[in-house]
Design a protein around this motif. Structure first.
Motif, short mmCIF file in Angstrom:
data_model
loop_
_atom_site.label_atom_id
_atom_site.label_comp_id
_atom_site.label_asym_id
_atom_site.label_seq_id
_atom_site.Cartn_x
_atom_site.Cartn_y
_atom_site.Cartn_z
N CYS A 241 -40.52 -10.34 19.03
CA CYS A 241 -39.75 -9.73 19.82
C CYS A 241 -40.48 -8.82 20.81
CB CYS A 241 -38.75 -8.80 19.24
SG CYS A 241 -37.46 -9.67 18.21
N LEU A 242 -41.33 -8.22 20.22
CA LEU A 242 -42.46 -7.37 20.93
C LEU A 242 -43.01 -8.27 22.08
CD1 LEU A 242 -43.56 -4.59 21.40
CD2 LEU A 242 -45.19 -5.12 19.85
N SER A 243 -43.30 -9.35 21.64
CA SER A 243 -44.31 -10.25 22.47
C SER A 243 -43.56 -10.61 23.86
CB SER A 243 -44.32 -11.70 21.85
OG SER A 243 -45.31 -11.54 20.72
N TRP A 244 -42.38 -10.34 23.84
CA TRP A 244 -41.45 -10.45 25.33
C TRP A 244 -41.77 -9.42 26.14
CZ3 TRP A 244 -39.14 -14.70 26.74
CH2 TRP A 244 -38.60 -15.46 25.79
N VAL A 245 -42.25 -8.34 25.79
CA VAL A 245 -42.74 -7.10 26.50
C VAL A 245 -44.26 -7.63 27.56
CG1 VAL A 245 -43.68 -5.05 26.84
CG2 VAL A 245 -41.98 -5.41 25.11
N TRP A 246 -44.92 -8.47 26.63
CA TRP A 246 -46.18 -9.01 27.18
C TRP A 246 -46.28 -10.06 28.15
CZ3 TRP A 246 -47.36 -4.56 25.93
CH2 TRP A 246 -47.31 -4.04 24.80
#
Length: 278
Positions: A177-182
């Motif tokens: 889920c955090l990877s969507w920020v990058w």
């Protein structure tokens, strides 16, 4: 002349197939196309094995460095400190390497690879989702390396195998889920170096100003206030509770809500930018 004759024969064969009314191959569904792009991400690692350096050497270096550098001073012994540190260093290792998702994506965009994907009859988000799924394999490898090294130097999870598996599953979901920020950042900035710089600027405060290395009770009030609302701190506390065999339902619920928030907020924004960019 031979080449021209061959091209004409191929065109005639295609025309015959079209006239015959033969059915076209079925369009791949979202799952199949995403898995195909996930396999593509793994094949890139096969051809450029240096990409595994960050998920093999960095976990070993971080675990050994912080355990033997701070263990005696903070907990009296490395054996005592590793019980506190390992869940946190596990989170730091995996969360830090999530930024390479954006770096790789930006490189593909700059090379024009995603322009080619646009012409394919596939589910439009599948190149992004597939790349993220491929990275989950890298996160899993890093997690296994940290756990094995931790067990070698004295880490003993009271939660047993079930607690460890649940912790890794939660970490992988959070990282995905955090990877969507990058991926969003990769759509905005121009170069992979810029993606790396922005990602590090965000990740350093999140990982170091957290409860990974020390108990927030010892921190100044202003810093403690930030640490206690830091998403990484919630994740670390959740994983510590699972590995200790005493799950903290409140922290787990907040962590799950943060995962959903990352996905629901940054996923649509990334897709909007992706549709505009390609």
């Amino acid at each position: 002349m031979t080449t021209l004759s061959k091209d004409a024969s191929e065109q005639a064969a295609v025309a015959d197939v079209l006239r015959s009314g033969a059915t076209r191959p079925p369009r791949p569904n979202a799952v199949a196309s995403s898995l195909s792009f996930g396999w593509r991400a793994l094949l890139k690692i096969k051809h450029v094995p240096e990409q595994l350096f960050d998920v093999t050497m960095f976990p070993i270096m971080f675990t050994l460095l912080f355990t033997y550098l701070f263990g005696g001073a903070l907990a009296g012994s490395t054996t005592a400190y590793i019980q506190f540190l390992l869940p946190g260093i596990l989170v730091q290792t995996v969360v830090m390497i999530t930024m390479y998702t954006g770096v790789t994506l930006n490189k593909d965009i700059e090379k024009g690879v995603f322009d080619r994907f646009r012409s394919l009859p596939i589910w439009r988000p599948s190149p992004l989702v597939g790349a993220l799924l491929g990275d989950v394999v890298r996160y899993s490898l890093a997690s296994v390396i940290v756990l094995i090294l931790g067990l070698v130097i004295g880490f003993r999870p009271d939660g047993g195998l079930l607690g460890v598996v649940a912790s890794i599953a939660l970490l992988l979901i959070f990282s995905f889920c955090l990877s969507w920020v990058w991926t969003m950042i990769a759509m905005i900035v121009r170069t992979e170096a810029a993606v790396m710089g922005v990602s590090m600027f965000i990740l350093f405060p999140l990982t170091f100003a957290s409860n990974i290395f020390v108990d927030p009770q010892t921190m100044p009030g202003w810093l403690r206030a930030f640490v206690e609302v830091n998403p990484v701190s919630f994740l670390v506390t959740s994983i510590r509770s699972l590995m200790s065999g005493e799950p903290d339902a409140t922290k787990l619920a907040v962590t799950a809500a943060m995962c959903g928030g990352f996905l629901l907020v940054f996923g649509p924004i990334t897709m909007r930018l992706y549709n505009r960019k390609t």
